[in-house]
Design a protein around this motif. Structure first.
Motif, PDB file in Angstrom:
ATOM      1  N   UNK A 152      56.926  38.472  58.988  1.00  0.00           N
ATOM      2  CA  UNK A 152      56.229  39.619  59.570  1.00  0.00           C
ATOM      3  C   UNK A 152      54.723  39.386  59.602  1.00  0.00           C
ATOM      4  N   UNK A 153      54.194  38.811  58.527  1.00  0.00           N
ATOM      5  CA  UNK A 153      52.751  38.550  58.464  1.00  0.00           C
ATOM      6  C   UNK A 153      52.337  37.577  59.562  1.00  0.00           C
ATOM      7  N   UNK A 154      53.160  36.546  59.754  1.00  0.00           N
ATOM      8  CA  UNK A 154      52.850  35.549  60.786  1.00  0.00           C
ATOM      9  C   UNK A 154      52.856  36.173  62.179  1.00  0.00           C
ATOM     10  N   UNK A 155      53.890  36.972  62.429  1.00  0.00           N
ATOM     11  CA  UNK A 155      53.983  37.646  63.733  1.00  0.00           C
ATOM     12  C   UNK A 155      52.786  38.565  63.943  1.00  0.00           C
ATOM     13  N   UNK A 156      52.450  39.309  62.880  1.00  0.00           N
ATOM     14  CA  UNK A 156      51.323  40.227  62.957  1.00  0.00           C
ATOM     15  C   UNK A 156      50.033  39.463  63.241  1.00  0.00           C
ATOM     16  N   UNK A 157      49.864  38.326  62.565  1.00  0.00           N
ATOM     17  CA  UNK A 157      48.638  37.532  62.722  1.00  0.00           C
ATOM     18  C   UNK A 157      48.509  37.016  64.155  1.00  0.00           C
ATOM     19  N   UNK A 158      49.616  36.578  64.738  1.00  0.00           N
ATOM     20  CA  UNK A 158      49.526  36.011  66.083  1.00  0.00           C
ATOM     21  C   UNK A 158      49.322  37.139  67.114  1.00  0.00           C
ATOM     22  N   UNK A 159      49.936  38.269  66.859  1.00  0.00           N
ATOM     23  CA  UNK A 159      49.718  39.444  67.703  1.00  0.00           C
ATOM     24  C   UNK A 159      48.224  39.816  67.701  1.00  0.00           C
ATOM     25  N   UNK A 160      47.662  39.810  66.511  1.00  0.00           N
ATOM     26  CA  UNK A 160      46.237  40.114  66.324  1.00  0.00           C
ATOM     27  C   UNK A 160      45.354  39.124  67.113  1.00  0.00           C
ATOM     28  N   UNK A 161      45.728  37.844  67.050  1.00  0.00           N
ATOM     29  CA  UNK A 161      44.981  36.806  67.790  1.00  0.00           C
ATOM     30  C   UNK A 161      44.993  37.081  69.291  1.00  0.00           C
ATOM     31  N   UNK A 162      46.147  37.523  69.804  1.00  0.00           N
ATOM     32  CA  UNK A 162      46.252  37.815  71.240  1.00  0.00           C
ATOM     33  C   UNK A 162      45.273  38.934  71.617  1.00  0.00           C
ATOM     34  N   UNK A 163      45.166  39.941  70.735  1.00  0.00           N
ATOM     35  CA  UNK A 163      44.226  41.022  71.034  1.00  0.00           C
ATOM     36  C   UNK A 163      42.778  40.548  70.950  1.00  0.00           C
ATOM     37  N   UNK A 164      42.506  39.619  70.032  1.00  0.00           N
ATOM     38  CA  UNK A 164      41.146  39.062  69.983  1.00  0.00           C
ATOM     39  C   UNK A 164      40.856  38.271  71.250  1.00  0.00           C
TER      40      UNK A 164
END
Lengths: 236, 236
Positions: A12-24
């Protein structure tokens, strides 16, 4: 899938982190586009150069996010829902990267217009500003819909693309009239036409983003389906 | 992964089948583009309508292949090499679908030029024919490189995109001269300009396909890297 809660938390943390990167990445792309439009409208050469140089940052995000998504696919082998999220992110960054390319194209036009010292009609600059604001609004709202997993909002935003297309066609007609009235303006007008076309394409990419959100939330692929039909399906 | 030879054979068959579908889709797209160009050059209204109607077939392929790729990801959880192939196919169909859109755009231009009974300069039609043949050649060779897993060929084809871009810029210059000489031709010339632009974009998509082949074979992501550098890396 490993059902160990620690492993699943890491996933979940990994998915969240990559999702966050997409928004950045989307934030950077939005700023590139806003700066490109400002550079064009205010004839700001150094800002235009900044946008051209900034494309590396956008491309770097794309490569990094794609790599992380593939890592997730290989190591975590996500099930249906999470897989859909990963696929959505992979597709979204391709569209974001292309919006970034349009920003570079507009910044390059700003530079080439300055070099040729050809000026384009003020009325047309207003058209560009209107279209640019509209396209940027679509992009921002599409990314919000992705962040919130809001398929209804995504559908509304996608339908706004038709308005941008109308704006584009009207601008094109005015531009052609303007060239006919004064053929000396043909060269700068063609540049302006490509700027308008680029903004129209940004709307298409924002619409694509919306379609991915609908796919993510509803699990249905709505590309190539008229949006009115999609709305009907939502209500069924 | 299940190491039962029957399961693994079924997996290979599935991968092979979806790979085959992608090549069939490429064949349809190539034919759409060839027909669109013929419709434009020979003012063949019924052929143009056929291309517009045929877009559904292209879109159907895209949706079906994407669905099958996702099924493979979910059920088979392929390891690195096979995952790369599935990702390559998913990316390839997005570019093929966009080439299909360009064919529709060119067919629509053929229809709109016929309705307005505006004719474009014969010299420019030759430019369109040259660019169209070149872009179609790139597409066909890119698909061969994918079929043969030939990264060296893919690199050569990708480099050819620069030649198409030069052709496009030369055509654009001629078109602008032509509009200036006779402003009554501005409207059909703008249509012709969009056709040239669409063909230039087909070259970009063919180049993307080549870059995916290099990624598939060499495992390196060469987008956003100058092709001369890529060739150096091959030789190291």
């Amino acid at each position: 899938m490993n059902s160990d809660p620690h492993v699943s938390q890491r996933f979940d943390d990994e998915l969240h982190a990559v999702h966050e990167l997409v928004h950045r990445m989307a934030g950077v792309v939005e700023e590139q586009m806003r700066n490109a439009l400002t550079a064009l409208l205010q004839q700001d050469e150094s800002l235009a150069n900044e946008v051209v140089g900034g494309d590396n940052v956008v491309n770097g995000y794309e490569l990094r996010i794609e790599e992380e998504c593939i890592n997730i696919l290989v190591r975590r082998q996500p099930a249906a829902g999470d897989l859909r999220l990963v696929m959505t992110l992979i597709k979204s960054i391709a569209d974001l990267e292309r919006i970034g390319d349009k920003a570079v194209k507009i910044a390059s036009m700003a530079l080439s217009m300055q070099r040729s010292s050809a000026s384009i009609n003020g009325r047309f600059l207003r058209d560009i500003k209107t279209m640019g604001d509209y396209a940027l609004g679509m992009l921002r709202r599409a990314m919000d819909a992705l962040a919130n997993g809001d398929a209804d909002a995504a559908l509304e935003i996608a339908k706004g693309d038709e308005e941008l297309n109308q704006e584009y066609r009207a601008a094109l007609r005015r531009l052609i009239t303007y060239m006919m009235e004064d053929p000396r303006t043909i060269t700068p007008a063609i540049d302006a036409l490509f700027v308008a076309k680029a903004l129209e394409r940004v709307g298409d990419h924002a619409r694509n983003l919306c379609e991915y959100v609908i796919y993510l939330v509803k699990g249905v692929n709505v590309r190539h389906i008229p949006l009115e039909e999609v709305r009907q399906q939502f209500q069924d």
